[in-house]
Design a protein around this motif. Structure first.
Motif, PDB file in Angstrom:
ATOM      1  N   ALA A 275      42.268  43.797  34.461  1.00  0.00           N
ATOM      2  CA  ALA A 275      42.639  44.093  35.833  1.00  0.00           C
ATOM      3  C   ALA A 275      41.839  45.273  36.363  1.00  0.00           C
ATOM      4  O   ALA A 275      41.300  45.230  37.474  1.00  0.00           O
ATOM      5  N   SER A 276      41.727  46.315  35.542  1.00  0.00           N
ATOM      6  CA  SER A 276      41.045  47.491  36.070  1.00  0.00           C
ATOM      7  C   SER A 276      39.545  47.234  36.179  1.00  0.00           C
ATOM      8  O   SER A 276      38.906  47.654  37.136  1.00  0.00           O
ATOM      9  N   SER A 277      39.013  46.506  35.223  1.00  0.00           N
ATOM     10  CA  SER A 277      37.583  46.210  35.339  1.00  0.00           C
ATOM     11  C   SER A 277      37.349  45.288  36.525  1.00  0.00           C
ATOM     12  O   SER A 277      36.318  45.364  37.190  1.00  0.00           O
ATOM     13  N   ALA A 278      38.322  44.423  36.814  1.00  0.00           N
ATOM     14  CA  ALA A 278      38.168  43.545  37.965  1.00  0.00           C
ATOM     15  C   ALA A 278      38.122  44.364  39.243  1.00  0.00           C
ATOM     16  O   ALA A 278      37.345  44.066  40.150  1.00  0.00           O
ATOM     17  N   GLU A 279      38.957  45.401  39.297  1.00  0.00           N
ATOM     18  CA  GLU A 279      38.937  46.241  40.495  1.00  0.00           C
ATOM     19  C   GLU A 279      37.566  46.867  40.690  1.00  0.00           C
ATOM     20  O   GLU A 279      37.019  46.876  41.795  1.00  0.00           O
ATOM     21  N   ASP A 280      37.027  47.364  39.586  1.00  0.00           N
ATOM     22  CA  ASP A 280      35.689  47.952  39.686  1.00  0.00           C
ATOM     23  C   ASP A 280      34.684  46.923  40.142  1.00  0.00           C
ATOM     24  O   ASP A 280      33.873  47.179  41.041  1.00  0.00           O
ATOM     25  N   SER A 281      34.759  45.782  39.516  1.00  0.00           N
ATOM     26  CA  SER A 281      33.730  44.812  39.857  1.00  0.00           C
ATOM     27  C   SER A 281      33.911  44.321  41.293  1.00  0.00           C
ATOM     28  O   SER A 281      32.947  43.921  41.927  1.00  0.00           O
ATOM     29  N   PHE A 282      35.158  44.386  41.775  1.00  0.00           N
ATOM     30  CA  PHE A 282      35.356  44.030  43.181  1.00  0.00           C
ATOM     31  C   PHE A 282      34.611  45.002  44.077  1.00  0.00           C
ATOM     32  O   PHE A 282      33.867  44.611  44.980  1.00  0.00           O
ATOM     33  N   GLU A 283      34.816  46.292  43.784  1.00  0.00           N
ATOM     34  CA  GLU A 283      34.135  47.298  44.595  1.00  0.00           C
ATOM     35  C   GLU A 283      32.627  47.104  44.532  1.00  0.00           C
ATOM     36  O   GLU A 283      31.938  47.144  45.548  1.00  0.00           O
ATOM     37  N   ARG A 284      32.168  46.866  43.304  1.00  0.00           N
ATOM     38  CA  ARG A 284      30.724  46.692  43.151  1.00  0.00           C
ATOM     39  C   ARG A 284      30.240  45.486  43.945  1.00  0.00           C
ATOM     40  O   ARG A 284      29.234  45.533  44.610  1.00  0.00           O
ATOM     41  N   ALA A 285      31.039  44.410  43.861  1.00  0.00           N
ATOM     42  CA  ALA A 285      30.645  43.195  44.563  1.00  0.00           C
ATOM     43  C   ALA A 285      30.613  43.432  46.061  1.00  0.00           C
ATOM     44  O   ALA A 285      29.696  42.979  46.758  1.00  0.00           O
ATOM     45  N   VAL A 286      31.612  44.175  46.564  1.00  0.00           N
ATOM     46  CA  VAL A 286      31.640  44.480  47.995  1.00  0.00           C
ATOM     47  C   VAL A 286      30.364  45.206  48.376  1.00  0.00           C
ATOM     48  O   VAL A 286      29.706  44.879  49.368  1.00  0.00           O
TER      49      VAL A 286
ATOM     50  N   GLY B 877      45.773  54.184  33.939  1.00  0.00           N
ATOM     51  CA  GLY B 877      45.041  53.014  33.468  1.00  0.00           C
ATOM     52  C   GLY B 877      43.691  52.839  34.116  1.00  0.00           C
ATOM     53  O   GLY B 877      43.293  51.728  34.421  1.00  0.00           O
ATOM     54  N   TRP B 879      40.995  52.555  32.970  1.00  0.00           N
ATOM     55  CA  TRP B 879      40.136  52.341  31.808  1.00  0.00           C
ATOM     56  C   TRP B 879      38.830  51.713  32.226  1.00  0.00           C
ATOM     57  O   TRP B 879      38.797  50.727  32.924  1.00  0.00           O
ATOM     58  N   PHE B 933      33.268  38.100  41.206  1.00  0.00           N
ATOM     59  CA  PHE B 933      33.640  38.408  42.578  1.00  0.00           C
ATOM     60  C   PHE B 933      32.439  38.368  43.510  1.00  0.00           C
ATOM     61  O   PHE B 933      32.566  37.967  44.667  1.00  0.00           O
ATOM     62  N   ASP B 934      31.272  38.795  43.009  1.00  0.00           N
ATOM     63  CA  ASP B 934      30.150  38.837  43.936  1.00  0.00           C
ATOM     64  C   ASP B 934      29.748  37.434  44.384  1.00  0.00           C
ATOM     65  O   ASP B 934      29.513  37.201  45.565  1.00  0.00           O
ATOM     66  N   MET B 937      32.227  36.268  46.837  1.00  0.00           N
ATOM     67  CA  MET B 937      32.038  36.882  48.163  1.00  0.00           C
ATOM     68  C   MET B 937      30.866  36.244  48.883  1.00  0.00           C
ATOM     69  O   MET B 937      30.918  35.991  50.079  1.00  0.00           O
ATOM     70  N   PHE B 949      35.800  42.301  53.071  1.00  0.00           N
ATOM     71  CA  PHE B 949      36.547  41.753  51.940  1.00  0.00           C
ATOM     72  C   PHE B 949      37.763  42.588  51.565  1.00  0.00           C
ATOM     73  O   PHE B 949      38.544  42.215  50.716  1.00  0.00           O
ATOM     74  N   LYS B 953      41.156  41.863  48.790  1.00  0.00           N
ATOM     75  CA  LYS B 953      41.074  42.451  47.452  1.00  0.00           C
ATOM     76  C   LYS B 953      42.232  42.006  46.553  1.00  0.00           C
ATOM     77  O   LYS B 953      42.034  41.513  45.439  1.00  0.00           O
ATOM     78  N   LEU B 957      42.080  39.913  43.022  1.00  0.00           N
ATOM     79  CA  LEU B 957      42.570  40.440  41.752  1.00  0.00           C
ATOM     80  C   LEU B 957      43.662  39.545  41.179  1.00  0.00           C
ATOM     81  O   LEU B 957      43.689  39.281  39.974  1.00  0.00           O
ATOM     82  N   HIS B 960      42.199  36.500  39.667  1.00  0.00           N
ATOM     83  CA  HIS B 960      41.565  36.807  38.402  1.00  0.00           C
ATOM     84  C   HIS B 960      42.611  37.001  37.311  1.00  0.00           C
ATOM     85  O   HIS B 960      42.506  36.445  36.215  1.00  0.00           O
ATOM     86  N   THR B 961      43.634  37.785  37.631  1.00  0.00           N
ATOM     87  CA  THR B 961      44.681  38.054  36.635  1.00  0.00           C
ATOM     88  C   THR B 961      45.396  36.774  36.230  1.00  0.00           C
ATOM     89  O   THR B 961      45.727  36.572  35.065  1.00  0.00           O
TER      90      THR B 961
END
Lengths: 290, 1220
Positions: A275-286, B877, B879, B933-934, B937, B949, B953, B957, B960-961
């Motif tokens: 989940a957290s890596s997905a958030e990052d990758s979302f930002e990156r993708a944006v 979290g 991480w 995601f890219d 998008m 986007f 968001k 997410l 994906h989850t």
């Protein structure tokens, strides 16, 4: 297939099926041979590890204990101390390099487990692929599933089936593989878990297994029921929480409660990480799309 | 041969079955005729009037009669109800061999050593015909079951068939005088009314027996040449068909089976032989050690035979009649004829499933014996005794209702029992090696396991377990652990019946039922005098079973009783409520409705469910001596109390249960001395002084009463007693009471009145009553007795009782037992028990409750605390786990590098499922679920022109989850995440990846749309706007299957867009309180959004009001007209509209000019909210299609907040069907 009873059978079974506390409670088995006693201790300590009592294991196993127990201790060390993984891994490698004990099945099993955590599947397979015990084979199946090579996993499973088709681990590995390949096999996986639930007391592991099967067949309502039952048994079980998150999402219900519980109790869980890596990758993708 | 019953007696020469009852007549060489009940095994009666051996005996079909013929030349007709011989027919001149009733006419046929056969009319008690022709002893003669024929066998080596049709005519028309006259003539001349039709010659020695086939024109005969012969006949002739050889001595009797194509014969060679008629071969031989066989009898309706021999008789069956069946949940599988059939208990429908192999009748008892069924695999194991025990495995095809006649090639094997031990495993007993083979559905041996005891049968005992049976015990064996889980000594167990919850098992033996729990711990044993047949568990844990002639129950504590009687044996399959499902011997399903009240009542008692007990007592007519006796015996007199009307019984029960109150009530009713006395004793025992006093008073037992007052310290009452005694002139009582009271003056007075003056004097002077003493001394004169010396006299006063008065406090055990059940029902008896003394006790209980509650609260609080804690910080979290997403290519070189260093070459990692998803799909949702995601998008951007986007968001997410589930595989190893795929079907092939399962679906949006409508109706515009916006934000990530659904999605976009725009304008309008013109304009534009009719009405009403208030009457009138055109259902709306219209008609003007021309069609710009009339230039949002003024091009769409106005886009792609 001699007729002597298998004293450790139920202990092993409980361990494999996730009734760790039951396994520990019923570990006082009289008249065990020396080898059996070591195996018993291993199972007990590994049950403690599965329950998260790393320190107990670390403190109870002293340096004079047998190799398998040393290996179990290393596993406890590895899991208890995420900061100091390197030293644990290096001492593990030391043990593995020792020709006298390097071939010990439990040691190799622990090595496989640790290297799986390290995501060094190649190294893991190096130690486990030779097999030798049902556990090693089962671990192999899991590694192959992890690296998306269900063909190899199937071969391992077939080896297990030849040894003992009705062994709990064979059945479990079969279920894992069935779930990994999907399609009509999912039903078979469900039946396997169903068999377990009829034969043995319900555990979180069995309930989760059934729930996962249900989710994969699109039956999220039943999955939720099963997961909530599992949550009743153990409110902090990471897999139950993770699967509940997923299940709630599919049912259009709020998953935030479960997610925050999971984040709190098991920040290292793969779902949290994803989940957290997905958030990052979302930002990156944006960024990249913009 | 299955022996059902045996007797020991003198040689048995004649046998006859009763048609309906389980009775058999045996006539003995000693002259006695015995009547046996072969089912119960009892001798019912014996008839001893013949002199010498009785060779023939026969029951009448319908009358309570039987006939016998003996060596005393007598034929006797008996009435078994009257236990006597009714009359005797005389005429034969030598031993009588056989006698038989005709099935219709009042005739008896008899065969005799006088070489004749005679036919008698037992109503007129005359001989009506003498059949002569044989020239040696006639050994047997019998009527044809349907036609007017008689067959006889004789030692003259012939068999004769006689035509007796003329005899029939004779009796049929007795009124015909002329005929009768001619008959008399013929009778006189030796009878021509019975003529020999055929003489069958072929035997080389004397023929002992000949018998007709019940339906076919066949005759079978047995002779001293040790052979059986089969004869066939037609209208004109009869001929020999075949000879059966095998007996080694004289054949004494031979008969056809009543249903099967089988001949049974017996002989002096001490054997019974069974022959196949069609194949003409011997099937089976049963031998006796020492006894020669003399006679056979076949039951006319049932599958039972009897044979008489030198030392008794034996009743036997040739074949088992129990249909093989297996119950699983609501389904019953059973074998009937050569088909496996299925019966559904819930729908009560039965269907033929598949044909199974039926053994030819090469030998008997080869039909299926047991079934075992695996519900998940839909497989059936059919076991039979074929080849010394074998099984066949059939898998029922999915479309099992097919009445296909083609025989499935079953998987077969040898083994004395075979049962399923798991879904796809079955155990086969290998008796010779004392092991079980575990096989899979392919009939391959998976495992072998030795058995702990010498086992001759195995039964099901739950998954993975076996119940092994040996002669004197059963053992529960765990196949995996190879451990004995339980061990129980039993008589030879024939069947094991498990309860539905698998907690208890009933082990059925021939005459015993043992109930044990799942670990084979013995619970109870029942003994029956007759055979136990079958059983099943009801839902309450009561075992219902059948014996040969009863349905009975067995409670968990071993109490049993009869539910009802049975006419014929049945095999119970399931109990469901009051319905008992069973199979009869013909394999027919029967449902028997039973009255289970009695056993449920007893069960409730046993389980202490007194509330149910009470309601049953009140609602059903259970009362009976038996129930009361049961209750008393089981220690529930207080329950029995509620049954009883008879006061004496009631009193006894009340005393027994210590219920004083009821006892008092009953004692009042009965009102006799004895009962009052017993009441008093019981009350005294309980310390209930009030009742004791009452009882003593009623019985006028003054002495006891006084003593009671003494011990309870009730001096007042005691003095009253004194007075009563005085009135009654009871000196002794008076004295006692005075003594108790310590009243010396009274004492002296009584003594004085009684004439004991010296005593009175002594008493008075000792106790210091000087005046009285002196008076008495004066009266006594010289006789003054001397006072005792040397002792210091003192008045003996009774001590004050420790507990003064009142009843003793009682511990209310009763209340505990009844657990409030009785009290709540509020029966009088129970209410009376509520008395003061137990107040403290009750309070104690309350205390406990309070504690419990408090604990509960604490726990709840704790829980709350925990939850709060867990919820405290969620934003942990962060991480950084980028390495999780490592591209596959990056890892490959590393793998190969390592691979070189070890011998083992690890396989290269395969492709993650998520990667397959992205490769296979061009739907944005699939990519988002895969975590790409890219690309997702980019797809959205290309298809819908979406640039912003941020609102998506959470959807990304969640997708994906929700795309993976988590499986804890090997302990302590990392969790396996598994890709969840959508569109799963049973037939989906493994390893073929489907697209990911998505957390959003179209039906959720439908729900949201409805919620949005509702919020709009109730005027919650912000909420409605949020809902419609979320629809717009979800649609880009929705996936539907069909084209039709794609159109629906597109429609939904438009609907949502219209509402979003409208609601945005309405919210904007509310912000602009100070700009009435703009307010009116926005209200007006709102009415031009495409809304649902009720919403349009509301918008119109709104606009009308706003305009009317601002004096823009013409515009308001227009809204009013439009509102009326919608035919508003709300009368208020219509009324207001009409009023506005009326007001406006008077003054059709507008106070302010609006940028609003309702005659000219327009759309509203989504950003500036101005009308764009038809023909004007505009740009639109590529996603939600909102129109904008050209100046807005390049801006973010204000409606959907996603796409850029005027951007290029290929259009919504939301279904794989659009791509194909």
């Amino acid at each position: 297939m001699a007729g002597n009873p298998d004293h450790l059978f139920s202990l092993r079974n409980n361990f494999y099926l996730g009734s760790y506390q039951v396994a520990i409670n019923n570990s006082d088995i009289p008249h065990l041979s020396a080898d059996d006693a070591v195996e018993r201790d291993c199972l007990v300590y590994r049950s403690y590890i599965a329950l998260g009592s790393y320190q107990l294991v670390i403190s109870e196993i002293d340096s004079s204990a047998a190799t398998p127990l040393q290996a179990v201790k290393l596993l406890a060390l590895y899991l208890s101390n995420p900061q100091d993984k390197e030293s644990t891994v290096s001492s593990l490698k030391e043990l593995l390099a020792d020709p006298a004990i390097g071939n010990n099945a439990i040691l190799r099993l622990i090595a496989g487990t640790v290297f799986m955590h390290e995501e060094d599947y190649n190294e893991a397979l190096k130690h486990t692929n030779a097999g030798g015990t049902m556990e090693l084979h089962a671990l192999n199946v899991q590694i192959f599933i992890k690296i998306h090579r269900s063909d190899y996993a199937e071969r391992q499973l077939r080896v297990m089936q030849q040894i003992d088709e009705d062994h709990t681990l064979t059945q479990l590995a079969n279920a894992w593989l069935n779930l990994a390949v999907g399609g009509s096999k999912i039903q078979e996986a469900y039946l396997i878990f169903q068999d377990f639930s009829e034969k043995y007391p319900m555990t979180g592991l069995i309930l989760n297994g059934k729930a996962v099967c249900c989710m994969h067949t699109g039956n999220f309502d039943e999955a939720e029921t099963l997961l909530l039952e599992s949550l009743n048994k153990d409110a902090k079980d990471p897999e139950t929480l993770a699967n509940l998150v997923v299940c709630s999402l599919h049912l259009g219900k709020s998953s935030s409660r479960y997610l925050s519980q999971l984040k709190l109790a098991h920040p290292e869980h793969i779902l949290v990480k994803r989940a957290s890596s997905a958030e990052d990758s979302f930002e990156r993708a944006v960024q990249s799309v913009a | 041969m299955l022996t059902k019953f045996e007797t020991k007696s003198n040689r048995v020469k004649g046998l006859s079955f009763h048609t309906k009852r389980p009775w058999i007549l045996a006539s003995l060489h000693s002259g006695v005729i015995q009547l046996w009940d072969y089912r119960m095994g009892t001798l019912i009666d014996r008839f001893d009037e013949h002199d010498g051996p009785v060779r023939g005996v026969h029951f009448h079909m319908s009358q309570p009669l039987f006939v016998s013929g003996g060596d005393d030349y007598k034929i006797k007709v008996w009435n078994y109800k009257l236990h006597r011989c009714v009359f005797t027919l005389l005429g034969h001149l030598d031993y009588i061999r056989t006698v038989q009733f005709h099935h219709e006419n009042p005739w008896i046929v008899s065969a005799s050593d006088d070489q004749t056969i005679r036919i008698w009319n037992w109503q007129s008690r005359t001989c009506i015909s003498v059949l002569t022709g044989h020239n040696h002893y006639v050994m047997c003669a019998s009527f044809h079951p349907k036609e007017d024929l008689v067959v006889s066998a004789s030692l003259d080596q012939t068999i004769r068939v006689w035509d007796i049709s003329s005899l029939n005519k004779k009796t049929a028309s007795p009124a015909d005088d002329i005929l009768r006259l001619s008959q008399m003539n013929t009778d006189l001349f030796g009878g021509v009314d019975a003529v020999v039709k055929y003489v069958l010659e072929g035997h080389d020695r004397g023929v002992n027996w000949a018998a007709f086939h019940p339906t076919l024109p066949l005759i079978v005969s047995g002779a001293d040449d040790r052979q059986l012969k089969l004869w066939r006949m037609n209208e004109t002739k009869a001929w020999e068909v075949d000879t059966f050889r095998g007996h080694t001595n004289n054949v004494s009797c031979v008969m056809f089976h009543s249903k099967l194509d089988i001949i049974v014969s017996n002989s002096e060679d001490k054997s019974i032989r069974v022959w196949d008629v069609t194949k003409r071969t011997g099937l089976q031989t049963f031998r006796r050690e020492h006894d020669r066989f003399w006679i056979l009898a076949v039951h006319p309706e049932m599958n039972v035979f009897a044979a008489g021999h030198d030392s008794g008789m034996v009743v036997f069956k040739l074949e088992r009649e129990r249909p093989a069946f297996a119950v699983s949940g609501n389904s019953l599988f059973y074998v009937k004829d050569r088909f496996l059939r299925y019966y559904d208990f819930s729908t009560q429908k039965e269907t033929q499933v598949i044909p199974i192999r039926r053994p030819g009748s090469t030998s008997l008892n080869q039909s299926p014996r047991t079934l075992s069924y695996s519900p998940t695999e839909n497989a059936v194991l059919v076991c039979s005794d074929l080849d010394g025990g074998s099984y066949e495995l059939y898998v029922i095809p999915k479309d099992s209702t097919g009445r296909g006649d083609s025989l499935q090639e079953a998987k077969k094997g040898l083994g004395s029992s075979a049962i399923f031990v798991a879904r796809n495993r079955f155990a086969v007993l290998d008796k010779s090696n004392n092991q079980v083979l575990i096989k899979n559905l392919k009939n391959e041996v998976v495992k072998k396991s030795g058995l702990p005891i010498p086992t001759d049968a195995v039964f099901y005992a739950g998954t993975g377990n076996l119940l092994c049976r040996s002669e004197d015990r059963v053992v529960m064996f765990d196949l995996q652990q190879r451990l004995v889980l339980g061990d129980l000594h039993t008589p030879l167990v024939k069947y094991a019946v498990w309860s539905n919850d698998m907690e208890s098992v009933a082990l059925l033996s021939k005459h015993t039922i043992i109930i044990a729990d799942k670990k084979l711990v013995h619970q109870c044993t029942l003994h029956e005098t007759i055979r136990v047949k079958s059983g099943a568990w009801d839902d309450n844990g009561v075992f219902i079973y059948t014996t040969l002639n009863h349905i009975k129950y067995c409670l968990p504590n071993g109490d049993c009783g009869i539910i009802q009687t049975l006419e014929v044996p049945v095999y119970m399959t399931k109990v469901s409520g009051n319905n008992i499902f069973c199979l009869d011997r013909d394999g027919k399903i029967k449902t028997i409705v039973i009255d289970g009240t009695e056993y449920i009542f007893k069960l409730c008692l046993l389980r202490k469910r007194y509330d149910q007990v009470m309601s049953m007592i009140r609602n059903s007519q259970l009362c009976g001596e038996a129930v009361i006796a049961y209750l008393q015996q089981k220690g529930f007199p207080e329950v029995a109390l509620h049954f009883v009307k008879d006061e004496k019984t009631r009193f006894n029960l009340a005393i027994e249960s210590g219920n004083i109150q009821i006892a008092v009530a009953s004692a009042k009713e009965i009102d006799d001395k004895d009962h009052w006395y017993r009441l008093g004793v019981e009350a005294l025992r309980q310390g209930n002084a009030g009742i004791v006093e009452y009882a003593y008073q009623r019985t006028k037992n003054f002495e006891r009463l006084s003593f009671l007052y003494l011990v309870t310290g009730n001096l007042e009452k005691l003095s009253k007693m004194l007075k009563i005694a005085e009135v009654k002139n009871d000196v002794m009582g008076q004295f006692h009471n005075a003594l108790y009271l310590g009243d010396v003056r009274e004492h002296v007075k009584i003594l004085e009145n009684a004439g004991h003056l010296p005593l009175a004097y002594v008493t008075a002077s000792v106790h210091g009553l000087q005046d009285v003493a002196e008076r008495l001394a004066a009266e006594l004169g010289d006789d003054v007795p001397p006072l005792p010396e040397g002792k210091k006299p003192s008045l003996l006063m009774p001590p004050t009782p420790v507990a003064c008065g009142g009843d003793w406090p009682l511990l209310r055990v009763m209340k505990g037992i009844f657990e409030g059940g009785l009290d709540s029902i509020g029966r009088g008896g129970a209410d009376e028990e509520e008395e003061g003394a137990e107040g403290d006790w009750g309070e104690d209980l309350d205390m406990v409750d309070v504690d419990g509650l408090q604990n509960g609260d604490v726990a709840a609080i704790l829980e709350d605390g925990e939850v709060a804690e867990e919820n405290e910080d969620e934003d942990e979290g962060g991480w950084d786990l980028e390495d999780l997403e490592l591209p596959v290519e990056a890892e490959t070189p590393k793998v190969s590098a390592n691979a070189r260093s070890s011998v083992f070459v690890a396989p290269t990692p395969g492709m993650p499922v998520s990667q397959i998803w992205t490769q296979k799909s061009s739907l944005a949702a699939d990519h988002a679920a895969a975590g790409n995601f890219d690309t997702a998008m980019r797809l959205l951007s290309r298809q819908l022109g979406i640039r912003n986007f941020a609102p998506l968001k959470s959807m990304f997410l969640d997708l994906h989850t929700g795309s993976h589930s988590y499986l804890r595989a090997f302990s302590s190893a990392p969790v396996v995440s598994l890709a969840i795929e959508r569109g799963w079907s049973e037939s989906g092939s493994p390893n073929v990846r489907c697209p990911p399962a998505l957390v959003f679906n179209f039906s959720q949006l439908d729900e949201k749309l409805k919620a949005g409508y509702k919020a709009t109706t109730t005027g919650k515009f912000t909420e409605a706007l949020r809902l419609f916006l979320s629809i717009l934000h979800t649609i880009p990530l929705i996936v539907v299957e069909s084209r039709r659904e794609v159109d629906e999605v597109k429609e939904l976009i438009i609907i949502a867009k219209e509402y979003v725009l409208g609601l945005q304008m309405e919210l904007k309008r509310r912000e602009m309180k100070d700009n009435p013109v703009r307010q009116q304009e926005l209200a007006a534009y709102f009415t031009h959004c495409n809304l649902q009719l009720p919403h349009l009405r509301l918008a119109l009403l709104n606009a009308m009001t706003v305009c009317y208030k601002a004096k823009n009457l013409a515009t308001a009138a227009n809204f009013a007209r439009r509102l009326l055109e919608t035919n508003p259902t709300n009368e208020n709306q219509a009324k207001t509209a009409r009023q506005v219209l009326q007001a406006a008609e008077r003054n059709m003007t507008d106070a302010a000019q609006l940028n609003y021309d309702f005659r000219n069609p327009f759309v509203t710009c989504g950003a500036t909210y101005v009308p764009i009339y038809r023909g004007q230039k505009d740009v639109s949002c590529p996603y939600c299609t909102t129109r904008f003024l050209p100046s807005q091009e390049g801006q973010l769409c204000t409606v959907c907040d996603l796409a850029v106005v005027g951007a290029d886009a290929s259009g919504l792609l939301c279904s794989p069907s659009q791509i194909r």
